[in-house]
Enzyme design. Sequence first.
Site, mmCIF file in Angstrom:
data_model
loop_
_atom_site.group_PDB
_atom_site.id
_atom_site.type_symbol
_atom_site.label_atom_id
_atom_site.label_comp_id
_atom_site.label_asym_id
_atom_site.label_seq_id
_atom_site.Cartn_x
_atom_site.Cartn_y
_atom_site.Cartn_z
ATOM 1 N N CYS A 187 28.889 19.669 -28.238
ATOM 2 C CA CYS A 187 27.687 20.418 -28.602
ATOM 3 C C CYS A 187 27.358 21.470 -27.553
ATOM 4 O O CYS A 187 27.936 22.541 -27.543
ATOM 5 C CB CYS A 187 26.518 19.461 -28.873
ATOM 6 S SG CYS A 187 25.211 20.253 -29.794
ATOM 7 N N HIS A 199 28.513 15.978 -32.598
ATOM 8 C CA HIS A 199 28.471 14.851 -31.669
ATOM 9 C C HIS A 199 29.362 13.734 -32.217
ATOM 10 O O HIS A 199 28.852 12.753 -32.768
ATOM 11 C CB HIS A 199 27.035 14.338 -31.513
ATOM 12 C CG HIS A 199 26.166 15.252 -30.719
ATOM 13 N ND1 HIS A 199 26.209 15.290 -29.348
ATOM 14 C CD2 HIS A 199 25.258 16.176 -31.097
ATOM 15 C CE1 HIS A 199 25.343 16.192 -28.907
ATOM 16 N NE2 HIS A 199 24.756 16.748 -29.946
ATOM 17 N N GLU A 218 30.752 11.437 -30.823
ATOM 18 C CA GLU A 218 30.511 10.140 -30.163
ATOM 19 C C GLU A 218 29.597 9.237 -31.005
ATOM 20 O O GLU A 218 29.580 8.031 -30.833
ATOM 21 C CB GLU A 218 29.930 10.341 -28.751
ATOM 22 C CG GLU A 218 28.502 10.887 -28.665
ATOM 23 C CD GLU A 218 28.411 12.413 -28.708
ATOM 24 O OE1 GLU A 218 29.375 13.061 -29.176
ATOM 25 O OE2 GLU A 218 27.363 12.947 -28.282
#
Length: 529
Positions: free
Chosen positions: A378, A504, A506
């Site tokens: 990001c 994102h 993750e």
Amino acid sequence: MSTTKYIIVSGGVLSGLGKGIAAASIGHLLSSRLKIIPIKCDGYLNVDPGTMNPFEHGEVFVLDDGGEVDMDFGHYERFLGIRCQSKWNLTMGKVFNMVREKERRGDYLGKTVQYIPHVTDIIKDHIYEIAKEESADLVIVEIGGTVGDIENELFLEAMRQMKEDVGRENIVYVHLTYVPIPHGVNEQKSKPTQQSVNLLKQRGIFPDIIIGRCSEFLTKEIRSKISNFCDVSPEAVITGLDVDDIYEIPIVFEKEGLAEIIHKKLNIYSPPDLRKWKELVDNIRNPKSEIIVAICGKYTKLGDSYASIIESLNHCSAHLGCKIHLRWIETTDLEDASVLDGMDGVIVPGGFGSRGTEGKIEIIRRAREKDIPFLGLCFGLQLAVVEYARNVCHLNGANSTEFDPDTSFPVIDILPEQKDIKEKGGTMRLGAYEAILRKGTMVSRLYNSDVISERHRHRYEVNPEYHKILTDNGLVFSGTSRDGRLVEFIELPELKYFVATQAHPELKSRMEEPSCLFYGFVQASLRSR
Ligand code: GLN
């Protein structure tokens, strides 16, 4: 009579004992045959944690539906392998909004609106509605905070009332406490647990199961003491062992017989199946290789701010049998990017505001010039673009308008749809968005797909006016929005691993299925060692 069963998880003595991980682990243990829905109640008056600083509240977790929720939802998704919904995070801010809306609509028909029953009814109805919508077999409700806090009183009162609605045989109360072993005394102590359970009992909740967080397995003596003083059977006193790695908790709970106790109390049967999970945890415990990864940010003192990144790396460890040592680099006063020397890879995570950005840009430059594997997330993508614009495209002073509104080269600029938004809460580009990957790129190989979806949380983007100059100078846009306007992934193909994304990834990494961008990054870091 309700067919959904409920487990209520509360906590006492201290905050930060790992209620979320305990709730998620209970869910994991019971998930083989049941549809489980986690709900988290948070006592604060913010509508969601989206407007809170990560120092205050840890990471803001973002769901597919765009909800900004408590970071415990990260644990729920990772331990239960499900996609959660923002509705499942009930904050007191949301509860009061609902009460106020009802009152203004005139739904209370002349009544005095009171905490009991009106507020508690809103809480319970919300929970029952989710259970119904999801046809849940089991709902696990975690009450944030610690018993005795003013802010969770109404949630606890609602939980107390629930046993009348759903029937005592359909609800189990689990209380997580702390069993210290004071230095010099060298003995497990039960008093904090007794006092915390007393506080809970004063609120009309009589726990069925007590989990005592402790640095060692609870002794027979302490189990019988807690059992005696707190009115639970000795086998319902469970060790919440301190572990190096949170994924061991379901294994500890299995050993402690937690699933059987819940089966018995709720009259359900969903035997734990931890075979695969144990193999993965074993890989983390017995690594065959190791790497050092730098993470650059401004909240580096608080691992909680980057919880999902840490977990995504753990998932890679579990699959690659590789120990990942983290080095936190605070970039605010960074003098020299040579701190990267000796690192096998570097991650520049999400972030907001100007503090530490110049340091991060220098780190990215170093990673590019020295060919150190780099993953930008990001903000990390945005700063990689700024770095490339300045140092490769020679756009001196290029910057993001987020912190340099007058830059002569605004390579990162606010999204058009964000320009007129004044309110801060829930107004970013949030949630799951699709990206089209360019064939032949490293990113498309890693995803092994042409169309992918990842979660987002940002207001700025790569300025379309600079797409051409960036790509003409060799930056590859490996994924974009369908119309090509939004740059979702970039890479530098000639380097070992220089990949960044506006998303994102993750947030969607799982123990069983690590995020492929992290996986590729760890593999490249291993190779470059
Ligand atoms: N501050 C940047 C933006 O709003 C990046 C946000 C982030 O990293 N989540 O676009």
